[in-house]
Design a protein around this motif. Structure first.
Motif, short mmCIF file in Angstrom:
data_model
loop_
_atom_site.label_atom_id
_atom_site.label_comp_id
_atom_site.label_asym_id
_atom_site.label_seq_id
_atom_site.Cartn_x
_atom_site.Cartn_y
_atom_site.Cartn_z
N VAL A 294 22.28 18.91 0.40
CA VAL A 294 21.86 17.99 1.20
C VAL A 294 22.15 16.55 1.02
O VAL A 294 22.49 15.59 1.73
N SER A 295 21.80 16.16 -0.13
CA SER A 295 22.25 14.90 -0.76
C SER A 295 23.53 14.35 -0.61
O SER A 295 24.18 13.28 -0.14
N ALA A 296 24.46 15.38 -0.99
CA ALA A 296 25.97 15.31 -0.71
C ALA A 296 26.42 15.10 0.85
O ALA A 296 27.24 14.28 1.12
N ILE A 297 25.73 15.89 1.78
CA ILE A 297 25.93 15.79 3.14
C ILE A 297 25.73 14.55 3.58
O ILE A 297 26.52 13.66 4.16
N VAL A 298 24.38 13.70 2.92
CA VAL A 298 24.15 12.54 3.55
C VAL A 298 24.93 11.45 2.91
O VAL A 298 25.56 10.40 3.67
N VAL A 299 25.33 11.36 1.52
CA VAL A 299 26.45 10.74 0.98
C VAL A 299 27.94 10.67 1.80
O VAL A 299 28.32 9.37 2.25
N VAL A 300 28.44 11.74 2.21
CA VAL A 300 29.48 11.75 3.08
C VAL A 300 29.43 11.07 4.42
O VAL A 300 30.32 10.34 4.68
N TRP A 301 28.35 11.53 5.00
CA TRP A 301 28.11 10.79 6.41
C TRP A 301 27.82 9.43 6.24
O TRP A 301 28.26 8.72 7.00
N THR A 302 27.20 8.94 5.27
CA THR A 302 27.01 7.44 5.08
C THR A 302 28.37 6.74 4.90
O THR A 302 28.45 5.60 5.58
N ALA A 303 29.21 7.34 4.08
CA ALA A 303 30.42 6.87 3.81
C ALA A 303 31.41 6.62 5.24
O ALA A 303 31.88 5.69 5.52
N VAL A 304 31.26 7.80 6.05
CA VAL A 304 31.82 7.62 7.42
C VAL A 304 31.41 6.62 8.22
O VAL A 304 31.82 5.86 9.06
N LEU A 305 30.08 6.66 8.26
CA LEU A 305 29.36 5.68 9.38
C LEU A 305 29.33 4.41 8.88
O LEU A 305 29.26 3.42 9.92
N ALA A 306 29.50 4.06 7.63
CA ALA A 306 29.39 2.85 6.99
C ALA A 306 30.80 2.15 7.17
O ALA A 306 30.93 0.92 6.82
N TRP A 307 32.05 2.85 7.20
CA TRP A 307 33.34 2.60 7.12
C TRP A 307 33.49 1.62 8.04
O TRP A 307 33.33 1.81 9.46
N PRO A 308 34.20 0.48 7.80
CA PRO A 308 34.64 -0.61 8.85
C PRO A 308 35.75 -0.09 9.60
O PRO A 308 36.66 0.14 9.01
N GLY A 309 35.30 -0.06 11.00
CA GLY A 309 36.19 0.59 11.79
C GLY A 309 36.31 2.20 11.90
O GLY A 309 35.62 2.73 11.35
N ASP A 310 37.51 2.74 12.06
CA ASP A 310 37.50 4.15 12.10
C ASP A 310 37.71 4.66 10.48
O ASP A 310 38.46 4.08 9.71
N ALA A 311 37.04 5.68 10.12
CA ALA A 311 37.17 6.23 8.85
C ALA A 311 38.41 7.07 8.70
O ALA A 311 39.04 7.43 9.68
N PRO A 312 39.15 6.79 7.30
CA PRO A 312 40.36 7.47 7.09
C PRO A 312 40.33 9.01 7.17
O PRO A 312 39.24 9.63 7.31
N GLY A 313 41.44 9.64 7.78
CA GLY A 313 41.48 10.90 7.78
C GLY A 313 41.06 11.69 6.53
O GLY A 313 40.39 12.99 6.74
N TRP A 314 41.30 11.42 5.43
CA TRP A 314 40.93 12.07 4.35
C TRP A 314 39.49 12.28 4.06
O TRP A 314 38.86 13.11 3.58
N LEU A 315 38.74 11.12 4.33
CA LEU A 315 37.61 11.11 4.37
C LEU A 315 36.37 12.02 5.46
O LEU A 315 35.74 12.64 5.28
N LEU A 316 37.15 12.03 6.49
CA LEU A 316 36.67 13.19 7.39
C LEU A 316 36.86 14.43 7.17
O LEU A 316 35.96 15.28 7.41
N VAL A 317 38.23 14.69 6.31
CA VAL A 317 38.14 16.02 5.81
C VAL A 317 37.14 16.50 4.65
O VAL A 317 36.54 17.45 4.90
N VAL A 318 36.85 15.59 3.79
CA VAL A 318 35.75 15.59 2.86
C VAL A 318 34.60 15.86 3.42
O VAL A 318 33.68 16.67 3.28
N MET A 319 34.45 15.02 4.72
CA MET A 319 32.82 15.03 5.33
C MET A 319 32.58 16.53 5.76
O MET A 319 31.65 17.20 5.93
N VAL A 320 33.82 17.07 6.69
CA VAL A 320 33.38 18.59 7.60
C VAL A 320 33.32 19.53 6.24
O VAL A 320 32.73 20.62 6.74
#
Length: 423
Positions: A294-320
């Motif tokens: 769950v901590s890892a899920i929170v971290v990756v969501w935070t990275a996506v939501l805090a990213w300025p503008g649209d998150a890069p594709g590789w980060l979305l892949v890591v998130m899902v």
């Protein structure tokens, strides 16, 4: 062939038939996902009315878990699984002939009910047929394989709707229920030595006693909050908001959005067996595994939501991928139930736990929709609602982890005292 070999083969046959029933239930649950546009035209409904189908099914599924658990402990998993297969078949057939929004809603209500009557039965069969050392692996394998039903629902239902039309497509889907009903009748036994088992009569006194004893054990409560905090993020993405979030919120292509959701399902399937072996070998650290995931899920969501503008594709892949692991991680809650409750109330306790993740998913589905409307479709603001449930769930997991470990040491100090000293 020895009796042991016969029981071994029988266990896998019962599991496979029960797994087929669960896979079909997930198929029926997900069969509307690819029919949204067709449903909107057929029933002349808005997007909000369309989302009501999903919310209704989640509500019914969550609300039915405790009654179903009580029924399984009373009448046995075979009888309840049969009832679920019949309800799913009839309700999906009714959905095929529905021409008004009201009748379609009623049909989906019963689809949710039949769906709710399947998974708890399958877990009870797994616990009755497999050795305690094998149960965690089979349980963690069951959930991911069952989710194949969602993938199977996508391409075949898309083809059927376009080639056969609404009524024939859903009648064809309903027809598979007849096959499963016959298979359950022919091959499923409640236990190796009995085709059907029966528990104590369902008097109000027995119901209160069973529910009270199940909920009293901190292991059941720990399992509840594990299921609550691990599952909802992947469920919300997979059932409703993932595709809009990626396309409208992160401005990906429709093809890439579909690929991301497929990757999430693949992550679910791969993580299940790995986690099953892990918790089987390290039962003391089940809560640690959940907290880490769950901590890892929170971290990756935070990275996506805090990213300025649209998150890069590789980060979305890591998130899902990371979010997908949360799906099978929710199954760890059922292993806490297994080791915290006797067999005669196991399904009741399982039902208590199984409603948790779907309750969290329902709350999140509704909250995201409300926030989207209030903020003019601000997906990052809407998806940030998840932090509320993560905070609540993580706090409760930590709280009942302490109580459960104390109970484990008290009940079996010879086995667990060494772990307590190590940490």
């Amino acid at each position: 062939m020895s009796v042991q070999e016969q029981n071994h083969r029988g266990a896998y046959l019962v599991w496979l038939v029960g797994l087929a029933a669960y896979l079909l239930a997930v198929f029926h649950r997900s069969s509307l996902a690819v029919a949204g546009l067709v449903a909107s035209e057929r029933f002349d409904i808005s997007a909000a009315q369309l989302s009501t189908f999903v919310m209704l099914q989640l509500l019914v599924y969550a609300g039915m878990q405790i009654p179903v658990g009580l029924a399984v402990d009373r009448f046995g998993p075979r009888a309840v699984m049969l009832a679920g297969a019949v309800v799913l078949t009839l309700s999906q057939a009714a959905f095929a002939f529905s021409e008004s929004y009201a009748t379609a809603l009623a049909a989906r209500f019963f689809v949710g009910m039949g769906d709710a009557m399947t998974f708890v039965c399958l877990l009870r069969l797994v616990n009755a047929w497999f050795s305690p050392g094998k149960v965690p692996q089979i349980t963690l394998l069951t959930g991911p394989i069952g989710q194949l039903g969602a993938i199977i629902a996508a391409v075949p239902m898309t083809w059927a709707l376009s080639q056969l039309g609404w009524t024939k497509a859903y009648l064809l889907a309903a027809g598979f229920g007849l096959v499963i009903t016959v298979a359950v009748l022919a091959f499923v036994r409640d236990e190796p030595k009995a085709r059907s088992v029966r528990g104590a009569a369902l008097s109000w006194t027995n119901i209160r006693t069973s529910l009270g004893a199940s909920w009293e054990h901190p292991g059941t409560r720990l399992g509840f909050w594990m299921h609550f905090v691990t599952q909802f993020s992947s469920t919300v993405l997979g059932l409703l908001w993932g595709y809009p979030f990626f396309v409208r919120g992160e401005h990906t292509s429709e093809t890439f959005a579909g690929t991301l959701l497929t990757l999430m399902v693949v992550a679910v399937m791969i993580a299940g067996p790995v986690l099953g072996r892990l918790i089987g070998n390290h039962p003391w650290h089940r809560s640690t595994i959940v907290l880490t995931i769950v901590s890892a899920i929170v971290v990756v969501w935070t990275a996506v939501l805090a990213w300025p503008g649209d998150a890069p594709g590789w980060l979305l892949v890591v998130m899902v991928i990371v979010v997908g692991v949360g799906g099978p991680a929710s199954m760890i809650g059922f292993d806490l139930v297994r080791t915290s409750n006797p067999i005669d109330r196991l399904s009741t306790a399982t039902g208590i736990v199984n409603q948790a993740g779907f309750l969290a998913s329902l709350i999140t589905v509704i909250a995201v929709g409300v926030i989207l409307d209030a903020t003019g479709q601000n997906f990052k603001a809407a998806m940030s609602f998840q932090y509320v449930l993560w905070a609540l769930g993580l706090l409760q997991v930590w709280r009942y982890r302490v109580k459960t470990r104390a109970r484990m040491i008290r009940d079996d100090p010879g086995r667990w005292a060494r772990h307590a000293r190590i940490g």
